[in-house]
Design a protein around this motif. Structure first.
Motif, short mmCIF file in Angstrom:
data_model
loop_
_atom_site.label_atom_id
_atom_site.label_comp_id
_atom_site.label_asym_id
_atom_site.label_seq_id
_atom_site.Cartn_x
_atom_site.Cartn_y
_atom_site.Cartn_z
N GLY A 104 38.29 -67.60 26.76
CA GLY A 104 38.85 -68.67 26.00
C GLY A 104 38.46 -70.02 26.56
O GLY A 104 37.74 -70.15 27.54
N ILE A 105 38.95 -71.03 25.92
CA ILE A 105 38.61 -72.40 26.29
C ILE A 105 39.09 -72.74 27.70
O ILE A 105 38.45 -73.50 28.41
CB ILE A 105 39.15 -73.41 25.27
N LEU A 106 40.19 -72.17 28.12
CA LEU A 106 40.72 -72.48 29.44
C LEU A 106 39.80 -71.97 30.54
O LEU A 106 39.63 -72.64 31.56
CB LEU A 106 42.12 -71.90 29.61
N SER A 107 39.21 -70.81 30.35
CA SER A 107 38.31 -70.29 31.37
C SER A 107 37.01 -71.10 31.43
O SER A 107 36.37 -71.17 32.46
CB SER A 107 38.02 -68.81 31.14
N ILE A 108 36.63 -71.73 30.32
CA ILE A 108 35.39 -72.52 30.28
C ILE A 108 35.63 -73.95 30.75
O ILE A 108 34.83 -74.51 31.48
CB ILE A 108 34.81 -72.51 28.85
N ARG A 109 36.74 -74.55 30.35
CA ARG A 109 37.00 -75.97 30.64
C ARG A 109 38.21 -76.15 31.56
O ARG A 109 38.96 -77.10 31.42
CB ARG A 109 37.21 -76.71 29.35
N SER A 110 38.37 -75.24 32.50
CA SER A 110 39.57 -75.28 33.34
C SER A 110 39.67 -76.56 34.16
O SER A 110 40.76 -77.07 34.37
CB SER A 110 39.62 -74.06 34.24
N LYS A 111 38.57 -77.09 34.63
CA LYS A 111 38.63 -78.31 35.46
C LYS A 111 39.17 -79.50 34.68
O LYS A 111 39.80 -80.37 35.26
CB LYS A 111 37.26 -78.60 36.04
N GLU A 112 38.93 -79.53 33.37
CA GLU A 112 39.45 -80.63 32.56
C GLU A 112 40.90 -80.39 32.13
O GLU A 112 41.68 -81.33 32.04
CB GLU A 112 38.59 -80.82 31.29
N LEU A 113 41.25 -79.15 31.88
CA LEU A 113 42.57 -78.85 31.33
C LEU A 113 43.64 -78.58 32.39
O LEU A 113 44.81 -78.86 32.16
CB LEU A 113 42.47 -77.64 30.40
N LEU A 114 43.25 -78.05 33.54
CA LEU A 114 44.25 -77.68 34.55
C LEU A 114 45.12 -78.85 35.02
O LEU A 114 46.33 -78.67 35.19
CB LEU A 114 43.60 -76.99 35.74
N PRO A 115 44.57 -80.04 35.27
CA PRO A 115 45.45 -81.12 35.72
C PRO A 115 46.61 -81.38 34.76
O PRO A 115 47.76 -81.55 35.19
CB PRO A 115 44.53 -82.34 35.80
N TYR A 116 46.34 -81.37 33.48
CA TYR A 116 47.38 -81.58 32.48
C TYR A 116 48.37 -80.43 32.46
O TYR A 116 49.58 -80.63 32.48
CB TYR A 116 46.74 -81.76 31.10
N LEU A 117 47.85 -79.21 32.43
CA LEU A 117 48.72 -78.03 32.35
C LEU A 117 49.59 -77.87 33.59
O LEU A 117 50.78 -77.58 33.50
CB LEU A 117 47.89 -76.78 32.11
N ILE A 118 48.98 -78.04 34.76
CA ILE A 118 49.73 -77.89 36.01
C ILE A 118 50.86 -78.91 36.08
O ILE A 118 51.99 -78.58 36.45
CB ILE A 118 48.80 -77.99 37.24
#
Length: 113
Positions: free
Chosen positions: A1-15
């Motif tokens: 999914g998108i999270l596994s591909i763009r984790s560096k961009e999305l993780l700061p927001y999600l965490i």
């Protein structure tokens, strides 16, 4: 999914959404556990945020009579930590061990356990 591909961009927001607001809910813990399973190569950057927060949540429940909702939450928190530990890639092992080892000397018995 998108999270596994763009984790560096999305993780700061999600965490920040799943860890910063205490108390942590069972839904937040389950969501973070799911995120951990697909971001094992990049989640280690956030161990210093995730591990202390979730251990403190578990410590707050230590040696207390828990009602059904609290037991459900405790299991979700423990499941999240299991997912975190079970999903990290080699690059994250050392940071995880360091973070956990730092908690071994805590004066709070619930954190050490």
């Amino acid at each position: 999914g998108i999270l596994s591909i763009r984790s560096k961009e999305l993780l700061p927001y999600l965490i920040s959404r799943l860890v910063k607001n205490r108390p942590i809910s069972a839904n937040q813990a389950r969501a973070l556990g799911s995120i951990c399973t697909v971001t094992g190569g990049s989640i280690h950057v956030y161990f210093s945020t995730i591990v202390p927060t979730y251990l403190q949540e578990l410590n707050d429940m230590f040696n207390k009579d828990l009602d059904e909702d609290e037991k459900f939450k405790e299991e979700a928190l423990r499941g999240c930590i299991r997912s975190l530990c079970g999903s990290i890639e080699n690059v994250g092992v050392r940071p995880l061990v360091n973070e956990i080892a730092n908690k071994c000397s805590s004066d709070k018995e619930g954190i050490r356990k």
